[in-house]
Design an enzyme around this catalytic site. Structure first.
Site, short mmCIF file in Angstrom:
data_model
loop_
_atom_site.label_atom_id
_atom_site.label_comp_id
_atom_site.label_asym_id
_atom_site.label_seq_id
_atom_site.Cartn_x
_atom_site.Cartn_y
_atom_site.Cartn_z
N CYS A 21 0.80 -1.23 0.00
CA CYS A 21 0.00 0.00 0.00
C CYS A 21 0.84 1.28 0.00
O CYS A 21 0.32 2.35 -0.33
CB CYS A 21 -0.93 0.01 1.20
SG CYS A 21 -1.89 -1.50 1.39
N HIS A 153 -3.53 7.70 6.14
CA HIS A 153 -3.63 6.37 5.55
C HIS A 153 -5.08 5.92 5.68
O HIS A 153 -5.71 5.55 4.69
CB HIS A 153 -2.67 5.41 6.26
CG HIS A 153 -2.63 4.05 5.67
ND1 HIS A 153 -2.45 3.83 4.31
CD2 HIS A 153 -2.75 2.82 6.23
CE1 HIS A 153 -2.46 2.52 4.08
NE2 HIS A 153 -2.63 1.89 5.22
N HIS A 193 -9.96 1.43 -1.18
CA HIS A 193 -8.50 1.34 -1.03
C HIS A 193 -7.91 0.64 -2.24
O HIS A 193 -8.01 -0.58 -2.39
CB HIS A 193 -8.20 0.55 0.25
CG HIS A 193 -6.75 0.51 0.61
ND1 HIS A 193 -5.79 1.24 -0.05
CD2 HIS A 193 -6.07 -0.21 1.57
CE1 HIS A 193 -4.60 0.99 0.48
NE2 HIS A 193 -4.75 0.12 1.45
#
Length: 277
Positions: A21, A153, A193
């Site tokens: 990520c 995040h 995401h």
């Protein structure tokens, strides 16, 4: 990355980075260092995430990482994991001489760290996150009080979100006056995401929305997690609430720097400090 360099005729530093990520933001960090060291005059940092194999999503679900409801409820009391997404995002970095006429942010500094030992491989380490924040601010020569916005995040997990905000409170908010508050948001709450791209994606969200002098609100319905709120001088973007109205007012082209953070599931996490130009 090698194929892109071949097609575009690029001869500078070339590398494929896979830190999950945080990959595209680590790419931006590498680009900044290459520019600072004179290894190239311009740098293309790009990330892509395509959901081609069902087994990957299945593994995430079995591990309890993804949301059964199919939404990333960032900072929300309903947080139960993240929703996966696809995307492609790219940024061109260059030593600034004059404006290109496009939406721009100035990259002031960056840092990449690792969680090290934590409760589990995917669990964040609050102390390591605090050290990262302080190091990135120091690299950019920015004081905590100068920050106006923080792109988190914020995957929407009941474990990670509170740890991230508590780390932010300890490393940044503690060194700031109560007013003005620090605006906190995350692109994942709006479109899921997309993993590898979201480091660069969050930065481009900042550039785009500062270009129109407004940051979008998170779909929270005002139900902010108690562990995230905690009475700290932050403003989470929630629509149809006093907090949301305050966020939107503060997020309009303010004089200050912006912070962008990402993290991968194995613990590598970068931070960049940028300012609106």
């Amino acid at each position: 990355s090698g194929r892109l360099s071949f097609v575009l005729g690029l001869q500078g530093p070339c590398a494929a980075i896979d830190t999950a990520c945080s990959a595209s933001l680590v790419g931006c960090h590498s680009a900044l260092r290459a520019l600072q060291h004179g290894e190239c005059e311009q740098h293309l940092a790009a990330g892509v995430n395509a959901m081609l194999l069902p087994i990957v999503g299945l593994a995430f679900a079995v591990a309890g990482m993804t949301s059964p409801t199919g939404r990333s409820h960032t900072f929300d009391s309903r947080a139960d994991g993240f929703a996966r997404g696809e995307g492609c995002c790219a940024a061109v970095l260059a030593m600034r001489e004059e404006s290109s006429g496009f939406l721009e942010l100035s990259l002031l500094g960056s840092c990449v760290r690792q969680d090290g030992k934590s409760a589990s491989l995917t669990a964040p380490n609050g102390q390591a996150q605090q050290a990262l924040l302080r190091a990135a601010l120091a690299d950019g020569g920015v004081e905590p009080a100068a920050l106006s916005c923080y792109e988190a995040h914020g995957t929407g997990t009941p474990l990670g979100d509170p740890i991230e905000v508590r780390s932010l409170a300890a490393a940044v908010l503690a060194a700031r006056a109560p007013s003005p508050p620090l605006c906190v948001g995350s692109l994942k709450a709006n479109c899921g995401h997309a993993e590898h791209i979201f480091g660069t994606g969050g930065g481009e969200r900042m550039a785009t929305q500062y270009g129109v002098e407004l940051l979008g609100a998170l779909p929270l319905d005002g139900r902010i997690r108690e562990e995230v709120d905690g009475g700290r001088p932050t403003v989470v973007a929630a629509p149809d609430s006093a907090r949301g109205e305050a966020y939107l007012a503060l997020a309009r082209r303010t004089a200050g720097e912006l912070a962008r953070r990402s993290r991968d599931r194995s613990g590598a996490f970068p931070k960049i400090i940028v300012e609106d130009t």
